[in-house]
Design a protein around this motif. Structure first.
Motif, PDB file in Angstrom:
ATOM      1  N   THR B  79      35.197  31.414  37.299  1.00 49.82           N
ATOM      2  CA  THR B  79      35.029  31.875  38.720  1.00 49.82           C
ATOM      3  C   THR B  79      36.201  32.629  39.135  1.00 49.82           C
ATOM      4  OG1 THR B  79      33.844  29.718  39.341  1.00 49.82           O
ATOM      5  CG2 THR B  79      35.026  31.084  41.234  1.00 49.82           C
ATOM      6  N   ALA B  81      38.553  34.036  41.843  1.00 47.29           N
ATOM      7  CA  ALA B  81      38.792  33.937  43.198  1.00 47.29           C
ATOM      8  C   ALA B  81      39.441  35.324  43.598  1.00 47.29           C
ATOM      9  CB  ALA B  81      39.585  32.814  43.503  1.00 47.29           C
ATOM     10  N   LEU B 106      34.683  34.035  44.392  1.00 48.78           N
ATOM     11  CA  LEU B 106      35.146  33.094  45.509  1.00 48.78           C
ATOM     12  C   LEU B 106      35.967  34.197  46.358  1.00 48.78           C
ATOM     13  CD1 LEU B 106      36.294  29.572  45.675  1.00 48.78           C
ATOM     14  CD2 LEU B 106      37.336  31.367  47.042  1.00 48.78           C
ATOM     15  N   LEU B 149      30.489  33.201  46.796  1.00 55.45           N
ATOM     16  CA  LEU B 149      30.552  32.137  47.708  1.00 55.45           C
ATOM     17  C   LEU B 149      31.071  32.826  49.134  1.00 55.45           C
ATOM     18  CD1 LEU B 149      32.412  29.940  45.127  1.00 55.45           C
ATOM     19  CD2 LEU B 149      30.143  29.387  46.374  1.00 55.45           C
ATOM     20  N   HIS B 152      36.489  32.337  51.849  1.00 56.74           N
ATOM     21  CA  HIS B 152      37.266  31.183  51.999  1.00 56.74           C
ATOM     22  C   HIS B 152      38.876  31.638  52.621  1.00 56.74           C
ATOM     23  CE1 HIS B 152      34.500  29.369  49.647  1.00 56.74           C
ATOM     24  NE2 HIS B 152      35.263  28.118  49.352  1.00 56.74           N
ATOM     25  N   GLN B 156      41.448  26.602  52.559  1.00 58.63           N
ATOM     26  CA  GLN B 156      40.029  26.302  51.750  1.00 58.63           C
ATOM     27  C   GLN B 156      40.200  26.687  50.417  1.00 58.63           C
ATOM     28  OE1 GLN B 156      37.552  28.920  54.275  1.00 58.63           O
ATOM     29  NE2 GLN B 156      36.769  27.052  55.546  1.00 58.63           N
ATOM     30  N   LEU B 157      40.593  27.731  49.994  1.00 61.25           N
ATOM     31  CA  LEU B 157      40.784  28.015  48.437  1.00 61.25           C
ATOM     32  C   LEU B 157      41.440  26.892  47.801  1.00 61.25           C
ATOM     33  CD1 LEU B 157      40.603  29.679  45.814  1.00 61.25           C
ATOM     34  CD2 LEU B 157      42.707  30.730  46.752  1.00 61.25           C
ATOM     35  N   GLN B 159      41.893  23.453  48.437  1.00 65.22           N
ATOM     36  CA  GLN B 159      41.081  22.580  48.678  1.00 65.22           C
ATOM     37  C   GLN B 159      39.913  22.412  47.521  1.00 65.22           C
ATOM     38  OE1 GLN B 159      39.042  22.154  52.551  1.00 65.22           O
ATOM     39  NE2 GLN B 159      40.976  22.227  53.462  1.00 65.22           N
ATOM     40  N   GLU B 160      39.610  23.781  46.902  1.00 62.51           N
ATOM     41  CA  GLU B 160      38.399  23.754  45.809  1.00 62.51           C
ATOM     42  C   GLU B 160      39.319  23.407  44.329  1.00 62.51           C
ATOM     43  OE1 GLU B 160      35.307  24.349  45.969  1.00 62.51           O
ATOM     44  OE2 GLU B 160      35.458  24.749  48.004  1.00 62.51           O
ATOM     45  N   SER B 163      38.457  20.936  41.451  1.00 68.89           N
ATOM     46  CA  SER B 163      37.108  20.763  40.685  1.00 68.89           C
ATOM     47  C   SER B 163      37.247  21.805  39.454  1.00 68.89           C
ATOM     48  CB  SER B 163      36.024  21.278  41.696  1.00 68.89           C
ATOM     49  OG  SER B 163      36.253  22.536  42.073  1.00 68.89           O
ATOM     50  N   LEU B 197      39.382  28.677  36.891  1.00 67.27           N
ATOM     51  CA  LEU B 197      39.446  29.422  38.161  1.00 67.27           C
ATOM     52  C   LEU B 197      40.580  30.466  37.902  1.00 67.27           C
ATOM     53  CD1 LEU B 197      38.517  29.782  41.187  1.00 67.27           C
ATOM     54  CD2 LEU B 197      40.593  28.529  41.654  1.00 67.27           C
TER      55      LEU B 197
END
Lengths: 250, 250
Positions: B79, B81, B106, B149, B152, B156-157, B159-160, B163, B197
């Motif tokens: 992913t 970002a 993202l 997505l 963010h 918020q980023l 918080q991801e 995962s 990520l």
């Protein structure tokens, strides 16, 4: 710190002379003055930090304060032979290819190249591409500006082959057939300082006839992973892979 | 052969139903008719060859003739970002990133992001980016369309982050300081199927404050080679490097 390229003869042991478009950039765009510092490269092997000592409308002089060793050039020389693509894709290839460390660009008229460069416009276009290469080289802290060679015919391209240590041909059919190990295997045969030529077809790819002629001359056909890349993405893929192989894996 | 994505519910064991914009593309742009073949993916794990059996203005039906196993997805899920960049750079990042195998994108509002996406325009922009991802996925023979997505915030980023199995932060200062081994070292710790990520700052880079906050959460700071890459080039570099590492080096 702002970076500029100067010609070799504009750099002595102790001072740098800046002329041309960069004069305006330094004084008008960056609004610098006596005492401000810039970095200058002679587009060969010398990069220095220097302090502006005199500014006029046509020329800026600067005293060298430090010799730098940026080491931002790829340890192998990679020339991208790009089949002439449509539109302004060559702009992207040269801007991004310069950031990613290409040594030179060799545009060639491939069988499936739709675009034809007429003689009149060719030199203007190359000039424009050289400017893109210079700006990208400054922005990415390169020590030299990659050369943008004149457009070659396919037979002129073939004449260039003997001057390279490894010649790779990006071939879509290899990707489709699942060939994936060749590029990594070939890169292990190359030593720092050697010259790699990467041949990439235009939209629609390289023809079977072209593949035959090239492989007869020892060119190695490679897939660049299993996905089908657009022509302008293939050069970026191979340059990033070569950087990863020679600069990051240790 | 032309490729299209359909929803899961549009593909049965034996037949495919094509609706939406692709109907026009097949009948008007490609001028195909009953008996012609296309490839359809259900954007998950099923890719089939099928023969058109019925065409109307709103719907095309096709009989499945063969199940394909393209294997064009990267063995790790990457992913990107991306700190919101200026202008239409996100278009390029998503088009090229999709060709190079990204799993998802993202976009996030970084401290140095100059662009602000207002609430009204955001959903239209994401729709446009999703279309770019779909077209690039079809063109590059992907089995799935990468997800785009919503934008963010930085918190918020953060918080991801839990995962993902590995989180890499592209940091210009690392490149300047000559750090080059980290990315290759980190990739050796990742197994197929795991989630990576990659966080990339906007123009001007990520701030020291952001770096501090991210490294406290276990994010690994990496240089992507010694040259300074533009923000849109960094994602292409890391995706090509990951493809080279996991798909070509064996």
């Amino acid at each position: 710190m702002q970076r500029y390229f100067v010609k070799k003869e504009q750099m002595t042991d102790t001072a740098v002379q800046i002329i041309g478009d960069d004069v305006k950039h330094i004084s008008k765009v960056m609004r610098m003055d006596v005492g401000d510092e810039v970095i200058c490269s002679d587009n060969d092997s010398r990069t220095v930090k220097c302090r502006l000592s005199n500014l006029s409308d046509t020329e800026i002089n600067a005293d060298i304060t430090e010799t730098l060793e940026p080491k931002t050039e790829l340890p192998v020389q990679v020339t991208i032979a790009q089949g002439l693509p449509k539109g302004d894709k060559l702009d992207l290839i040269i801007q991004k290819g310069t950031e990613l460390g290409a040594f030179a660009f060799l545009p060639f008229a491939a069988a499936r190249s739709i675009v034809k460069w007429d003689h009149k416009k060719a030199s203007k276009k190359i000039e424009r591409l050289e400017k893109i290469a210079k700006e990208a080289a400054e922005q990415s802290y390169r020590e030299r500006i990659p050369e943008v060679l004149p457009v070659h015919s396919f037979s002129q391209l073939k004449q260039e082959l003997p001057s390279f240590d490894l010649i790779i041909l990006a071939y879509e059919e290899s990707a489709k057939q699942g060939e994936q190990a060749q590029l990594a295997q070939q890169l292990t045969t190359v030593a720092p300082g050697q010259k790699i030529l990467v041949i990439i077809g235009p939209e629609g790819g390289i023809t079977e006839e072209e593949v035959d002629q090239l492989t007869k001359q020892g060119v190695i056909v490679c897939g660049f992973g299993p996905r089908i890349l657009r022509t302008e993405t293939a050069s970026l893929y191979v340059l990033a892979a070569i950087s990863y192989h020679f600069e990051l894996m240790r």
